[in-house]
Design an enzyme around this catalytic site. Structure first.
Site, PDB file in Angstrom:
ATOM      1  N   GLY A 275       0.661  -1.134   0.103  1.00 12.30           N
ATOM      2  CA  GLY A 275       0.017   0.112   0.025  1.00 12.30           C
ATOM      3  C   GLY A 275       0.960   1.295  -0.003  1.00 12.30           C
TER       4      GLY A 275
ATOM      5  N   GLY B 220       7.141   7.633   6.362  1.00 13.37           N
ATOM      6  CA  GLY B 220       6.089   8.258   5.546  1.00 13.37           C
ATOM      7  C   GLY B 220       6.840   9.520   4.676  1.00 13.37           C
TER       8      GLY B 220
ATOM      9  N   ARG C 126       3.027  13.966  -7.783  1.00 22.82           N
ATOM     10  CA  ARG C 126       3.199  13.035  -8.904  1.00 22.82           C
ATOM     11  C   ARG C 126       1.555  12.845  -9.729  1.00 22.82           C
ATOM     12  NH1 ARG C 126       5.701   7.063  -8.326  1.00 22.82           N
ATOM     13  NH2 ARG C 126       3.787   6.744  -7.025  1.00 22.82           N
TER      14      ARG C 126
ATOM     15  N   ASP D 246       4.326  -4.628  -7.384  1.00 26.95           N
ATOM     16  CA  ASP D 246       3.707  -3.431  -7.021  1.00 26.95           C
ATOM     17  C   ASP D 246       4.381  -2.138  -7.681  1.00 26.95           C
ATOM     18  OD1 ASP D 246       6.007  -4.353  -5.130  1.00 26.95           O
ATOM     19  OD2 ASP D 246       5.760  -2.063  -4.456  1.00 26.95           O
TER      20      ASP D 246
ATOM     21  N   ASP E 228       7.231   4.652 -10.179  1.00 26.90           N
ATOM     22  CA  ASP E 228       7.957   4.598  -8.928  1.00 26.90           C
ATOM     23  C   ASP E 228       9.461   4.569  -9.451  1.00 26.90           C
ATOM     24  OD1 ASP E 228       5.891   4.612  -7.107  1.00 26.90           O
ATOM     25  OD2 ASP E 228       5.649   2.338  -7.143  1.00 26.90           O
TER      26      ASP E 228
END
Length: 466
Positions: free
Chosen positions: A85, A121, A172, A244, A254
């Site tokens: 996630g 984070g 992004r 992912d 990514d």
């Protein structure tokens, strides 16, 4: 005013967690992508203003935003993790551009979420600026990719192995952030209802002509074959091709420990966490097939009778190889200004020569147009012998100029730009960014940015920054 229509936030429970970005202490705009703001129908002057920067930092929510962290699973270096996630990203919502196109607007490095797995984070300035520059270079070379709208310094420090580093947030933009791992998240939980809903959502959003799960698989396979071939033609190494990190849209997503080759060798690896070379340059097509097989496995329950579904899904994934080879031939043929499968041995002979003599990937191909490629080889007689066969084909110069960038975001240049930015000087980054987002332009004042690194400048390892 941002025109939001947040379709993913209307998906069933379990697809995401609702979470707001964590405010930062002193946001300061580092970079703003004005042309992309225009594309989205956003006011670039407003974004650059105080209130705009507060929004780009996560300190203020624009009207209509519904911030969420998306759920997904994934195979990381071959090992399956059932829950990953968005651990350091918050999707503000979906922007509908003036032409009706839909784009995700996401803040990356915006603080912890329920998926953070004890992480902070946050992101530090280095990876944010790397992704900003590299993703926009890819866009300039017409590679399907996520985009960078803005980079904002937070005024806060983040702590990594190197110690305290200045924090930053990347805004992004993507056609969506749905990944192979998003499907895996529900497949491992045997949530066929969620898989069906996700499949319908993806078809409506990305492949509106697709007729069902198998047709969706066919189209994702085809799109990924094109994207990976484009990567290969630029010497790009993603560095962390986990499931992912493979977008269902076909966009490159990514940009962590990504890099471009200087000296060519097919086994080149940069990522500090890729200790076995799983994601080396030459391995990327095979890894794409492996990832697509995981995607196919998720879709099989939606395809009807199991045995027939497995057979059809397997056949679909096997289509990647011929599609990729055809795309590879088009891309590398264009780099030499030639067309047609019969010329494949000529392309492979050049790559073999480059590998033997460590020819610079970008400079060799760009130099074919202006007669300087020969200078990139130590055994020039061997190159001359190859070049005679190539020149006999009357290569198309216009095709070559379009396919071959004169400049790439070279690793040592990015590192130098980051070092200056951390010291408070963005001029090195701004110059590099302008040059790599006009990668085909011949400009004397950018000539130094085309140079290969000196021995002491070579970057051997890149890092994720998490």
């Amino acid at each position: 005013m941002i025109r939001f229509d947040n379709s993913y936030a209307r998906m069933p429970e379990g697809f995401f967690a609702r979470v707001n970005p964590t405010p930062v202490s002193a946001p300061r705009l580092l970079a703003l992508n004005g042309p992309l703001a225009d594309r989205l129908g956003l006011d670039r002057d407003l974004l650059a203003s105080g209130p705009g920067v507060e929004m780009l930092a996560g300190n203020a929510l624009p009207p209509g935003a519904e911030p969420i962290a998306q759920a997904y699973a994934g195979h990381q270096f071959g090992g399956f993790v059932p829950q990953l996630g968005d651990g350091r990203a918050v999707l503000l919502g979906e922007v509908v551009a003036p032409d009706g196109a839909r784009f995700d607007l996401q803040l990356k490095g915006s603080g912890p979420t329920p998926f953070s797995r004890r992480g902070d984070g946050r992101a530090w300035m280095g990876p944010v600026l790397r992704e900003y520059a590299v993703s926009e270079f890819m866009a300039a070379m017409d590679v399907p990719t996520t985009r960078a709208l803005a980079a904002v310094a937070t005024g806060d420090m983040v702590w990594r192995e190197q110690g305290g580093l200045p924090g930053a947030v990347l805004t992004r933009v993507a056609s969506s952030h749905i990944r192979v791992g998003t499907f895996q998240y529900f497949a491992v939980r045997d949530r066929q209802d969620a898989l069906a809903a996700l499949t319908d959502h993806v078809i409506a959003r990305h492949y509106p002509d697709a007729t069902g799960a198998l047709d969706l698989l066919d189209r994702v396979v085809a799109r990924q074959a094109e994207t990976i071939a484009h990567w290969m033609s630029l010497g790009f190494i993603h560095g962390v091709m986990n499931t992912d990190n493979m977008a269902i849209s076909g966009e490159t997503i990514d940009y962590g420990p990504c890099a471009f080759m200087d000296a060519y060798h097919p086994a080149t690896v940069f990522s500090s966490i890729d200790r076995t070379g799983r994601y080396a340059w030459a391995n990327q097509p095979q890894i794409a097939v492996w990832n697509l097989a995981q995607f196919a496995t998720c879709l099989i329950p939606l395809m009807g009778e199991e045995e027939a579904a497995v057979e059809a899904a397997t056949a679909s994934v096997h289509r990647f190889a011929p599609l990729y080879q055809a795309a590879w031939m088009r891309r590398f043929g264009a780099k030499l200004g030639i067309e047609g499968e019969p010329h494949r041995p000529l392309i492979e002979a050049l790559l073999s020569l480059m590998a033997q003599q460590r020819g610079d990937f970008t400079r060799v191909f760009a130099g074919l147009s202006d007669g300087t490629a020969r200078d990139e080889f130590t055994d020039r007689a061997a190159f001359d012998a190859w070049a005679r066969d190539w020149q006999a084909l009357s290569p198309d110069q216009a095709m070559m100029l379009q396919a071959n960038p004169r400049r790439i975001p070279r690793n040592h240049r990015i590192e130098a730009a980051i070092e200056s930015a951390v010291a408070g000087d963005m001029s090195t980054f701004n110059r590099l960014f302008e040059a790599v987002t006009h990668p085909r332009d011949l400009r004397d004042d950018w000539a130094d940015l085309s140079h290969a690194p000196l021995e002491q400048e070579v970057v051997h390892h890149t890092f994720c920054g998490t």
